[in-house]
Design an enzyme around this catalytic site. Structure first.
Site, PDB file in Angstrom:
ATOM      1  CB  CYS A 281      -0.861   0.055   1.268  1.00 26.65           C
ATOM      2  SG  CYS A 281      -1.939  -1.340   1.529  1.00 26.65           S
TER       3      CYS A 281
ATOM      4  CB  CYS B 180      -3.400   2.427   2.491  1.00 26.93           C
ATOM      5  SG  CYS B 180      -4.766   1.359   1.966  1.00 26.93           S
TER       6      CYS B 180
ATOM      7  CB  CYS C 275      -3.603  -1.790  -1.637  1.00 23.11           C
ATOM      8  SG  CYS C 275      -5.096  -1.317  -0.755  1.00 23.11           S
TER       9      CYS C 275
ATOM     10  CB  CYS D  41      -4.171   3.065  -1.220  1.00 26.68           C
ATOM     11  SG  CYS D  41      -2.832   1.854  -1.196  1.00 26.68           S
TER      12      CYS D  41
END
Length: 189
Positions: A36, A40, A67, A70
């Site tokens: 991430c 995030c 992810c 994000c």
């Protein structure tokens, strides 16, 4: 600075969801297998599950996948929240004269109204409906000051259902009626 101090600093940015470090490093979460941005908004990982990478490539090489929330692989430095807010601002700027609603915008963008409201307000400081009202008022003021167009036509053009509703909202927002505003801001005054 020792390794523990650096990790503590990185973990602090994760806890605060600080966007200033997005793009500078990425956070791999061993318990989920994803990586991430530091900002995030997903659930905060336990410190022992965090690995830090200085590039997307390194995180991918280590076996982590991006992810979906994000979107760290997206080239935008500000992440999906700022992109969403910019998209909504663009829609409001170009379509302020239409009957725009939170549900309509959310449906068009394929997200929930709650997520749109919360994300837009967190990113811009105001709600989408407030932004729409401000945009309509700016356009109405521009038209009032630079044209002889009737108040009813201006009201309809900027998205109000009636001239009386427009006048009431304009007075509440600007502190004067549309006619008073026009007189005060006429090119020859």
């Amino acid at each position: 600075m020792n390794k523990d101090a650096i990790f503590k600093s990185v973990y602090e940015t994760i806890l605060s969801r600080d966007t200033r470090h997005d793009g500078q490093y990425y956070v791999g979460i061993t318990s989920t297998g994803i990586f991430c941005r530091p900002s995030c908004r997903s659930r905060t990982p336990k410190p022992e599950n965090v690995r830090v990478y200085n590039s997307i490539e390194r995180a991918l090489e280590a076996g982590f996948r991006p992810c979906k929330r994000c979107k760290p692989e997206n080239p935008s430095p500000h992440g999906p929240d700022a992109e969403l807010a910019e998209t909504v601002l663009g829609l409001i700027r170009t379509r302020y004269g239409e009957n725009l609603t939170l549900h309509g915008l959310a449906s068009e963008l394929n997200i929930s109204p709650y997520h749109l409201q919360r994300t837009f307000k967190r990113t811009t400081g105001i709600s989408p409906s407030r932004q729409l009202l401000l945009t309509r008022m700016e356009e109405a003021k521009h038209r009032l000051a630079r044209s002889e167009q009737p108040i009813g036509e201006i009201a309809a053009a900027v998205g109000f259902r009636s001239a009386s509703h427009f006048s009431a909202v304009f007075h509440k927002t600007a502190g004067c009626t549309p006619n008073e505003f026009r007189e005060q801001n006429a090119p020859n005054s």
